[in-house]
Motif scaffolding. Structure first.
Motif, PDB file in Angstrom:
ATOM      1  N   LYS A 124       3.428   1.617  -2.498  1.00  0.00           N
ATOM      2  CA  LYS A 124       2.755   1.099  -3.691  1.00  0.00           C
ATOM      3  C   LYS A 124       1.263   1.358  -3.548  1.00  0.00           C
ATOM      4  O   LYS A 124       0.752   1.495  -2.452  1.00  0.00           O
ATOM      5  N   THR A 125       0.581   1.407  -4.683  1.00  0.00           N
ATOM      6  CA  THR A 125      -0.864   1.561  -4.642  1.00  0.00           C
ATOM      7  C   THR A 125      -1.518   0.208  -4.918  1.00  0.00           C
ATOM      8  O   THR A 125      -0.905  -0.686  -5.495  1.00  0.00           O
ATOM      9  N   HIS A 126      -2.744   0.057  -4.479  1.00  0.00           N
ATOM     10  CA  HIS A 126      -3.501  -1.174  -4.717  1.00  0.00           C
ATOM     11  C   HIS A 126      -4.724  -0.834  -5.558  1.00  0.00           C
ATOM     12  O   HIS A 126      -5.029   0.330  -5.795  1.00  0.00           O
ATOM     13  N   LYS A 159       1.255  -6.413   1.747  1.00  0.00           N
ATOM     14  CA  LYS A 159       1.786  -6.932   0.480  1.00  0.00           C
ATOM     15  C   LYS A 159       1.338  -8.358   0.181  1.00  0.00           C
ATOM     16  O   LYS A 159       1.189  -8.724  -0.974  1.00  0.00           O
ATOM     17  N   ALA A 184       0.474  -1.422   0.592  1.00  0.00           N
ATOM     18  CA  ALA A 184      -0.053  -0.663  -0.548  1.00  0.00           C
ATOM     19  C   ALA A 184      -1.137   0.257   0.005  1.00  0.00           C
ATOM     20  O   ALA A 184      -1.879  -0.116   0.906  1.00  0.00           O
TER      21      ALA A 184
END
Length: 131
Positions: A23-25, A91, A78
Motif C-alpha cells: 500500500k502507499t501512504h 500499518k 505502506a
C-alpha cells in the motif's frame, strides 16, 4: 486523525526484489530531507536501507515519532519512494501520519528532521511528542 487512508495495492521492484501488493501512504518527504537521507545512507555505505517512520506511545503528550533506517518490509507496511529514497510506514502508524510532511532543518539554532503533522492535536513544550 484522518480516516481517509490510501488503500492502493501496487507492485514494484525495490533494490532488485519485487514487492507485490504493498500500500502507499500520504507522508511527504521534502527535497532537503530526501538529500539528507541520501547523504546519510551514502555515509553508511548501505543501499539496502529505507527510512522507516513510525508513531509510538511515549513522551509527555502521549505519542512520539520514530525515524530510523530499516532493511525490512513488514506485512501491512505502506511504501513511497522520493527520488530514490524509500519511506516505509507501518500499518498502525499510517492514520496518524496521513498528510504529514518531513523536512530537514539545518540552522544555527536547530539541526534535525522535523515533522509537520496535520493530525497532531497538540504537542508538548519540547516538541518531541504529540497527541
Amino acid at each position: 486523525m484522518s480516516t481517509a487512508t490510501q488503500e492502493t495495492a501496487e507492485t514494484t521492484e525495490i533494490r532488485g526484489t519485487v514487492v507485490e501488493d504493498f500500500k502507499t501512504h500520504q507522508v511527504e518527504l521534502s527535497e532537503t530531507a530526501c538529500q539528507k537521507v541520501t547523504s546519510l545512507l551514502e555515509q553508511e555505505g548501505r543501499t539496502d536501507l529505507r527510512l522507516r517512520v513510525a508513531v509510538q506511545p511515549g513522551g509527555c503528550s502521549g505519542l512520539i515519532y520514530q525515524l530510523y533506517f530499516d532493511e525490512r518490509i513488514l506485512d501491512g507496511d505502506a511504501l513511497r519512494e522520493f527520488d530514490g529514497v524509500q519511506v516505509v510506514v507501518d500499518k498502525m502508524s499510517v492514520p496518524y501520519l496521513e498528510g504529514a510532511k518531513i523536512d530537514f532543518e539545518d540552522s544555527i539554532s536547530k539541526q534535525g528532521f522535523t515533522i509537520d503533522n496535520p493530525n497532531a492535536g497538540g504537542s508538548c513544550a519540547c516538541g518531541d511528542s504529540f497527541h
